[in-house]
Scaffold this motif. Structure first.
Motif, PDB file in Angstrom:
ATOM      1  N   VAL A 226       1.038  -1.417   0.267  1.00  0.00           N
ATOM      2  CA  VAL A 226      -0.247   0.194   0.128  1.00  0.00           C
ATOM      3  C   VAL A 226       1.002   1.089   0.168  1.00  0.00           C
ATOM      4  O   VAL A 226       1.002   2.216  -0.915  1.00  0.00           O
ATOM      5  CB  VAL A 226      -1.064  -0.319   1.288  1.00  0.00           C
ATOM      6  CG1 VAL A 226      -1.906   1.128   1.246  1.00  0.00           C
ATOM      7  CG2 VAL A 226      -1.812  -1.391   1.198  1.00  0.00           C
ATOM      8  N   GLN A 227       1.673   1.145   0.826  1.00  0.00           N
ATOM      9  CA  GLN A 227       2.732   2.810   1.162  1.00  0.00           C
ATOM     10  C   GLN A 227       4.150   2.593  -0.467  1.00  0.00           C
ATOM     11  O   GLN A 227       3.880   4.392  -1.103  1.00  0.00           O
ATOM     12  CB  GLN A 227       3.669   2.359   2.242  1.00  0.00           C
ATOM     13  CG  GLN A 227       3.059   2.188   3.572  1.00  0.00           C
ATOM     14  CD  GLN A 227       3.783   1.754   4.758  1.00  0.00           C
ATOM     15  OE1 GLN A 227       5.053   1.346   4.051  1.00  0.00           O
ATOM     16  NE2 GLN A 227       3.404   1.032   5.953  1.00  0.00           N
ATOM     17  N   ILE A 228       4.291   1.331  -1.131  1.00  0.00           N
ATOM     18  CA  ILE A 228       4.784   1.745  -2.517  1.00  0.00           C
ATOM     19  C   ILE A 228       4.219   1.996  -3.470  1.00  0.00           C
ATOM     20  O   ILE A 228       4.620   2.819  -4.229  1.00  0.00           O
ATOM     21  CB  ILE A 228       5.788   0.734  -2.325  1.00  0.00           C
ATOM     22  CG1 ILE A 228       6.479  -0.140  -1.214  1.00  0.00           C
ATOM     23  CG2 ILE A 228       6.001   0.702  -3.665  1.00  0.00           C
ATOM     24  CD1 ILE A 228       6.868  -1.679  -1.451  1.00  0.00           C
ATOM     25  N   PHE A 229       2.910   1.768  -3.549  1.00  0.00           N
ATOM     26  CA  PHE A 229       1.679   1.979  -4.920  1.00  0.00           C
ATOM     27  C   PHE A 229       1.528   3.369  -4.500  1.00  0.00           C
ATOM     28  O   PHE A 229       0.968   4.276  -5.257  1.00  0.00           O
ATOM     29  CB  PHE A 229       0.463   1.083  -4.576  1.00  0.00           C
ATOM     30  CG  PHE A 229       0.795  -0.394  -5.013  1.00  0.00           C
ATOM     31  CD1 PHE A 229       2.465  -0.831  -5.367  1.00  0.00           C
ATOM     32  CD2 PHE A 229      -0.157  -1.512  -4.704  1.00  0.00           C
ATOM     33  CE1 PHE A 229       1.743  -2.085  -6.202  1.00  0.00           C
ATOM     34  CE2 PHE A 229      -0.486  -2.499  -5.111  1.00  0.00           C
ATOM     35  CZ  PHE A 229       0.872  -3.213  -5.782  1.00  0.00           C
ATOM     36  N   THR A 230       1.445   3.601  -3.253  1.00  0.00           N
ATOM     37  CA  THR A 230       0.609   4.920  -2.720  1.00  0.00           C
ATOM     38  C   THR A 230       1.893   5.979  -3.142  1.00  0.00           C
ATOM     39  O   THR A 230       1.892   7.436  -4.097  1.00  0.00           O
ATOM     40  CB  THR A 230       0.625   5.238  -1.402  1.00  0.00           C
ATOM     41  OG1 THR A 230      -0.311   4.682  -0.939  1.00  0.00           O
ATOM     42  CG2 THR A 230       0.118   6.968  -1.107  1.00  0.00           C
ATOM     43  N   ALA A 231       2.963   5.802  -3.313  1.00  0.00           N
ATOM     44  CA  ALA A 231       4.744   6.613  -4.136  1.00  0.00           C
ATOM     45  C   ALA A 231       4.324   6.423  -5.663  1.00  0.00           C
ATOM     46  O   ALA A 231       4.861   7.641  -5.434  1.00  0.00           O
ATOM     47  CB  ALA A 231       5.288   5.847  -3.060  1.00  0.00           C
ATOM     48  N   GLY A 232       3.944   5.998  -5.924  1.00  0.00           N
ATOM     49  CA  GLY A 232       4.068   5.154  -7.443  1.00  0.00           C
ATOM     50  C   GLY A 232       2.949   6.415  -8.166  1.00  0.00           C
ATOM     51  O   GLY A 232       3.154   7.102  -8.730  1.00  0.00           O
ATOM     52  N   MET A 233       1.832   6.232  -7.330  1.00  0.00           N
ATOM     53  CA  MET A 233       0.943   6.988  -7.119  1.00  0.00           C
ATOM     54  C   MET A 233       0.751   8.272  -7.518  1.00  0.00           C
ATOM     55  O   MET A 233       0.639   9.338  -8.096  1.00  0.00           O
ATOM     56  CB  MET A 233      -0.313   6.621  -6.715  1.00  0.00           C
ATOM     57  CG  MET A 233      -0.858   4.994  -7.113  1.00  0.00           C
ATOM     58  SD  MET A 233      -2.922   4.964  -6.951  1.00  0.00           S
ATOM     59  CE  MET A 233      -3.654   5.343  -7.752  1.00  0.00           C
ATOM     60  N   VAL A 234       1.746   8.830  -5.732  1.00  0.00           N
ATOM     61  CA  VAL A 234       1.524  10.178  -5.986  1.00  0.00           C
ATOM     62  C   VAL A 234       3.054  10.334  -7.222  1.00  0.00           C
ATOM     63  O   VAL A 234       2.646  12.001  -7.862  1.00  0.00           O
ATOM     64  CB  VAL A 234       2.560  10.839  -4.722  1.00  0.00           C
ATOM     65  CG1 VAL A 234       3.044  12.189  -4.873  1.00  0.00           C
ATOM     66  CG2 VAL A 234       1.298  10.268  -3.247  1.00  0.00           C
ATOM     67  N   ASN A 235       3.695   9.937  -7.486  1.00  0.00           N
ATOM     68  CA  ASN A 235       4.902  10.080  -8.157  1.00  0.00           C
ATOM     69  C   ASN A 235       4.173  10.549 -10.371  1.00  0.00           C
ATOM     70  O   ASN A 235       4.019  11.292 -10.459  1.00  0.00           O
ATOM     71  CB  ASN A 235       5.711   9.301  -8.779  1.00  0.00           C
ATOM     72  CG  ASN A 235       6.909   9.737 -10.235  1.00  0.00           C
ATOM     73  OD1 ASN A 235       7.610  10.654 -10.034  1.00  0.00           O
ATOM     74  ND2 ASN A 235       7.059   8.730 -11.095  1.00  0.00           N
ATOM     75  N   SER A 236       2.868   9.851 -10.544  1.00  0.00           N
ATOM     76  CA  SER A 236       2.358   9.386 -11.924  1.00  0.00           C
ATOM     77  C   SER A 236       1.583  10.540 -11.934  1.00  0.00           C
ATOM     78  O   SER A 236       1.321  10.980 -12.753  1.00  0.00           O
ATOM     79  CB  SER A 236       1.777   7.859 -12.208  1.00  0.00           C
ATOM     80  OG  SER A 236       2.720   7.034 -11.909  1.00  0.00           O
ATOM     81  N   TYR A 237       0.718  10.827 -10.839  1.00  0.00           N
ATOM     82  CA  TYR A 237      -0.928  11.421 -11.038  1.00  0.00           C
ATOM     83  C   TYR A 237      -0.519  12.907  -9.806  1.00  0.00           C
ATOM     84  O   TYR A 237      -1.137  13.770 -10.704  1.00  0.00           O
ATOM     85  CB  TYR A 237      -2.089  11.118 -10.132  1.00  0.00           C
ATOM     86  CG  TYR A 237      -2.242   9.367 -10.499  1.00  0.00           C
ATOM     87  CD1 TYR A 237      -3.110   9.519 -12.027  1.00  0.00           C
ATOM     88  CD2 TYR A 237      -2.110   8.080 -10.495  1.00  0.00           C
ATOM     89  CE1 TYR A 237      -3.317   8.319 -12.932  1.00  0.00           C
ATOM     90  CE2 TYR A 237      -2.638   7.289 -11.037  1.00  0.00           C
ATOM     91  CZ  TYR A 237      -2.859   7.197 -12.364  1.00  0.00           C
ATOM     92  OH  TYR A 237      -3.144   6.319 -13.512  1.00  0.00           O
ATOM     93  N   THR A 238       0.490  13.238  -9.664  1.00  0.00           N
ATOM     94  CA  THR A 238       0.847  14.239  -9.584  1.00  0.00           C
ATOM     95  C   THR A 238       2.577  15.036 -10.059  1.00  0.00           C
ATOM     96  O   THR A 238       2.338  16.179 -10.160  1.00  0.00           O
ATOM     97  CB  THR A 238       0.922  14.595  -7.578  1.00  0.00           C
ATOM     98  OG1 THR A 238       2.207  13.868  -7.307  1.00  0.00           O
ATOM     99  CG2 THR A 238      -0.201  13.960  -6.915  1.00  0.00           C
ATOM    100  N   GLY A 239       2.954  14.111 -10.408  1.00  0.00           N
ATOM    101  CA  GLY A 239       4.802  15.265 -11.355  1.00  0.00           C
ATOM    102  C   GLY A 239       5.031  15.376 -10.165  1.00  0.00           C
ATOM    103  O   GLY A 239       6.310  15.534 -10.509  1.00  0.00           O
ATOM    104  N   ASN A 240       4.937  15.028  -8.925  1.00  0.00           N
ATOM    105  CA  ASN A 240       5.962  15.642  -7.707  1.00  0.00           C
ATOM    106  C   ASN A 240       6.582  14.502  -7.288  1.00  0.00           C
ATOM    107  O   ASN A 240       6.763  13.268  -6.565  1.00  0.00           O
ATOM    108  CB  ASN A 240       5.448  15.863  -6.403  1.00  0.00           C
ATOM    109  CG  ASN A 240       6.099  16.848  -5.776  1.00  0.00           C
ATOM    110  OD1 ASN A 240       7.339  16.556  -5.249  1.00  0.00           O
ATOM    111  ND2 ASN A 240       5.145  17.911  -5.115  1.00  0.00           N
ATOM    112  N   LYS A 241       7.990  14.185  -7.976  1.00  0.00           N
ATOM    113  CA  LYS A 241       9.165  13.193  -7.467  1.00  0.00           C
ATOM    114  C   LYS A 241       9.213  13.200  -7.143  1.00  0.00           C
ATOM    115  O   LYS A 241       9.889  12.374  -5.595  1.00  0.00           O
ATOM    116  CB  LYS A 241      10.034  13.091  -8.878  1.00  0.00           C
ATOM    117  CG  LYS A 241      10.799  11.868  -9.308  1.00  0.00           C
ATOM    118  CD  LYS A 241      11.543  11.986  -9.580  1.00  0.00           C
ATOM    119  CE  LYS A 241      12.828  10.099 -10.021  1.00  0.00           C
ATOM    120  NZ  LYS A 241      13.507  10.609 -10.883  1.00  0.00           N
TER     121      LYS A 241
END
Length: 487
Positions: A226-241
């Motif tokens: 859940v934590q890893i997927f959440t980080a990946g979605m933040v990168n993909s859908y907010t563009g904030n790496k």
């Protein structure tokens, strides 16, 4: 001189697809012969034998396909909602059907004829959702439009679940592949896949403890995902790496620190630390959502919260919502129970049958597992084991390649449609065939749960054969119509 003569429907048909369809029918009949044959029988063409009756179903299916081709392709567009409404009413009425077959109320018994309306609901639903999504002004980004399209798919599902036919209802989930092709956010499809991963990992390893600690491996892995997927979605859908790396770094780092502390200092349940981290991540996302007014932060926080809620409800659903036979099947599939004499018997015997076929198979009508009736439902849901035993690996691979050719051809036809209605309906057809193939072959091989759905054009019976034929030939007629000049 300009030639205004319209090309005929026959000239506009995709004969490659029809050729694959006919070859699959032939191979299917051969498989039904092998699965239903008894030693000493000489009347494989007799109407008293299943192989003989399958010829009737094949003949009527071909005739039905010809009738569909004779109708104007605009008929299916015009009367989509009418066909859908009739089928939904029929599915609803079937719930109260007094005839129960193997605990299911999904069959209509008309004298010697038994029909399963759920098999026909697939093409009706495909027509209705294609009609709705191709209407003027429809947008996949509009939440009301999207939910209405999902409602068209879910309504017949609910009716079929009411008939106690869960396997047939799950087939309708295949339409979400079409929705993804038409612009459904990939996050929705990813969420569905994630839920499956949570369920499988959580249930399978829930009672396995990590090293000498009190931590469940299943819960630990799921919360870390859940934590890893959440980080990946933040990168993909907010563009904030940077934020994604912060979430990932703190989650993994703090978790690893407490794993070492629990292993070498004081043993305790690390899951509580992970839940605290998940709460902090959700709070972090909500804070940035309020600060930036960027709704993707809220959506990602909902994904995280929903993932945790789903995981902790999975155990309750498995043990208190699912029927006992469904629970046993899942436990057998996940390796939690063996039960070779009970729920795992079908799969175990089908694996033996397929394995005994070797490379080239035992030959037509020479399969021992199938002839001695070791495999239940071997001419319907488990008919692929007959292919494996009699035709071996080469025959099985040939059948799968035929299905692959059909699916690729359907994809080609769908992509060349000039109108959205034809393209959407084509992808619905493709999705249904792909789902049936994957689940049916998977359950015979012990890779997917046993949910009791037929293998297209192979499994014995008229309802499934007619349903698949209607589904396919409506699309062939729509495709042929694209080449016809309309006055």
């Amino acid at each position: 001189m300009i030639d205004n003569k319209q090309p005929s429907v026959l000239a506009s048909l995709d004969w490659w697809t029809i050729g694959i369809y006919l070859v699959l029918l032939i191979f299917g009949w051969v498989s039904v012969c092998g699965a239903s044959y008894n030693y000493g029988d000489n009347e494989i063409f007799s109407l008293g034998a299943r192989s003989g009756m399958q010829i009737i179903w094949i003949g009527t299916s071909i005739a039905l396909g010809l009738v569909i081709l004779l109708l104007d392709d605009r008929f299916y567009d015009t009367f989509s909602y009418v066909i859908y409404g009739i089928l939904v009413l029929l599915l609803f009425a079937t719930i109260f059907n007094p005839h129960s077959i193997k605990g299911s109320h999904s069959w209509l018994v008309l004298g010697p004829l038994r029909l399963q309306p759920a098999e026909f609901g697939k093409f009706a639903t495909a027509l209705a959702v294609a009609k709705f999504m191709s209407s003027y002004g429809f947008s996949m980004q509009n939440l009301k439009h999207f939910m209405a399209a999902v409602g068209i798919i879910v309504l017949p599902m609910l009716c079929i679940v009411g008939q106690r036919e869960t396997g047939s209802a799950l087939v309708y989930l295949s339409f979400f592949l079409m929705l993804y092709r038409e612009g459904m956010p990939g996050a929705i499809l990813f969420t569905g896949v994630s839920m499956v991963a949570y369920f499988v990992v959580g249930v399978k390893y829930e009672n396995v403890m990590m090293w000498d600690t009190y931590t469940s491996v299943g819960k630990f892995v799921v919360l870390l995902l859940v934590q890893i997927f959440t980080a990946g979605m933040v990168n993909s859908y907010t563009g904030n790496k940077k934020q994604a790396l912060i979430i990932l770094g703190y989650s993994v780092g703090i978790t690893l620190l407490f794993v070492l502390f629990s292993t070498y200092v004081i043993p305790f349940d690390i899951v509580w630390i992970q839940l605290f981290l998940c709460a902090m991540i959700i709070g972090f996302l909500v804070y940035h959502g309020l600060r930036t007014r960027f709704r993707n932060y809220f959506l990602i926080s909902i994904f995280s919260l929903g993932s945790i809620a789903f995981f902790y409800s999975a155990d309750y659903v498995l043990n208190h919502v699912m029927e006992p036979h469904q629970r046993v099947r899942i436990n057998v599939l996940l390796g939690l129970d063996e039960d070779l004499a009970g729920a795992g018997y079908n799969v175990h015997q089908s694996e033996i049958a397929i394995g005994s076929g070797g490379l080239q198979g035992k030959g037509f009508l020479n399969g021992t597992q199938t002839k001695l009736k070791f495999v239940p439902e071997q001419d319907t849901d488990f008919i692929f084991c007959t292919v494996g035993e009699e035709e071996g690996f080469l025959g099985s691979a040939g059948v799968l390649l035929l299905f692959l050719a059909l699916i690729l051809r359907l994809m080609h036809l769908a992509e060349r449609q000039p109108y959205k209605f034809g393209r959407i309906y084509g992808y619905c057809v493709l999705s249904v065939f792909l789902f049936h193939l994957f689940i049916n072959v998977g359950m015979v091989l012990g890779l997917t749960p046993v949910i009791g759905i037929p293998l297209p054009f192979f499994s014995y019976g008229g309802s499934s054969l007619w349903g698949f034929t209607i589904l396919l030939f409506i699309f062939l007629r729509i495709d042929a119509g694209r080449n016809l000049v309309r006055s």
